[in-house]
Enzyme design. Structure first.
Site, PDB file in Angstrom:
ATOM      1  CG  ASP A  49      -1.788   1.219   1.335  1.00 37.46           C
ATOM      2  OD1 ASP A  49      -1.687   2.109   0.460  1.00 37.46           O
ATOM      3  OD2 ASP A  49      -2.569   1.308   2.299  1.00 37.46           O
ATOM      4  CG  ASN A  86       2.092   2.596 -13.696  1.00 34.52           C
ATOM      5  OD1 ASN A  86       1.597   3.191 -14.661  1.00 34.52           O
ATOM      6  ND2 ASN A  86       1.476   1.569 -13.112  1.00 34.52           N
ATOM      7  CE1 TYR A 139      -4.779  10.209 -11.818  1.00 32.16           C
ATOM      8  CE2 TYR A 139      -5.409  11.541 -13.714  1.00 32.16           C
ATOM      9  CZ  TYR A 139      -4.742  10.447 -13.181  1.00 32.16           C
ATOM     10  OH  TYR A 139      -4.058   9.599 -14.016  1.00 32.16           O
ATOM     11  CE  LYS A 196      -1.339  10.765 -12.377  1.00 32.34           C
ATOM     12  NZ  LYS A 196      -0.258   9.760 -12.240  1.00 32.34           N
ATOM     13  CB  VAL A 215      -3.548   3.946 -21.973  1.00 31.91           C
ATOM     14  CG1 VAL A 215      -2.997   2.574 -22.358  1.00 31.91           C
ATOM     15  CG2 VAL A 215      -2.461   5.020 -22.082  1.00 31.91           C
TER      16      VAL A 215
END
Length: 270
Positions: free
Chosen positions: A86, A113, A178, A182, A211
């Site tokens: 985690d 990633n 998010y 990023k 993706v």
């Protein structure tokens, strides 16, 4: 004219098998991939294993990760290693990374990633949710890098690749936290590249477009996917293997002068 050839670096030749590049400099490299059990991460683990690297990956998705091990281990030059971790638990992260370093005998490449792009509205965000989103998508990238830097320094260099996202460049809806993370990752990359460059450690950001993974397909209807392709400069859906191709290059010695920058793999999505 006399040329002192001792000043000319000898580069290993990149070859291709089955249409895919093979980088001799990646053979036997010690690699950690976070979020490696599925999606893009699965494609990255598979690609490094195919290069003959010594690959360890961490995730919280045990079933998917063990299935990946079962698929990749037969025929692998080096059997991949999986550990449940985690990444929001920094103490656990440090402990697992120390174990992996011991098993692999060091760390040459870190692929940051792991992330989570759950949708959220502005009015839904609480202080606890804010902290949880930053922990899932940003904080662990720094502490994972911090954990591997000593081993890379001892080895005389290394590569850290942080995963960003096209989302904040496009200002997509319902992803404000998010996208905050990023965007910050690109700044993290710049700072790490500057501070670690003289140690022979290169740091870059990989910025994927949309993706085609099972997770992404749950967010988009077929009509939505068609709109994405229409907004790209090229036809087709980006696959994890496309992202892996860029990652392999940036991890290899062929990219020895590439650091501190953002590399997009988005089919020109604008």
């Amino acid at each position: 004219m006399i040329i002192d050839q001792t000043e000319t670096p000898v580069l290993q030749q990149t070859t291709a098998i089955g249409g895919k590049a093979i980088y001799p400099s990646l053979a036997d490299k010690r690699v950690i991939v976070t979020g490696g059990g599925s999606g893009i991460g699965e494609g990255l683990v598979e690609a490094f294993v195919a290069q003959g690297a010594r690959v360890a990956f961490v995730d919280v998705a045990d079933d998917a990760s063990h299935a990946l091990l079962a698929r990749l281990t037969p025929g692998a030059v080096h059997e991949p290693l999986y550990r449940h971790c985690d990444l929001t638990d920094i103490a656990q992260l440090k402990s697992i990374f120390a174990e992996i370093e011991t098993v692999l005998g060091g760390v040459d490449i870190l692929i940051n990633n792991a992330g989570n792009d759950d949708r959220h509205g502005i009015d839904e965000v609480t202080p606890d949710y804010w902290d949880q989103r930053l922990n899932v998508n940003l904080r662990h990238q720094f502490f994972a890098a911090q954990a591997v830097v000593p081993a890379m320094k001892r080895a005389g260099g290394g590569v850290i690749l942080n995963f960003g996202s096209i989302s904040w460049h496009l200002a997509l809806p319902d992803l404000v936290l998010y996208q905050t993370c990023k965007a910050a990752i690109e700044g993290l990359t710049r700072g790490l590249a500057r501070d670690l460059g003289r140690e022979g450690i290169r740091v870059n950001t990989v910025v994927p477009g949309n993706v085609q993974t099972p997770r992404q397909e749950k967010w988009y209807t077929p009509e939505g996917e068609a709109e994405i392709v229409a907004a790209q400069c090229t036809d087709g859906r980006i696959q994890p293997s496309d992202v892996a191709a860029l990652v392999l290059f940036l991890s290899s010695d062929d990219a020895r002068m590439c650091t501190g920058h953002d590399y997009f793999i988005d089919a020109g999505w604008r």
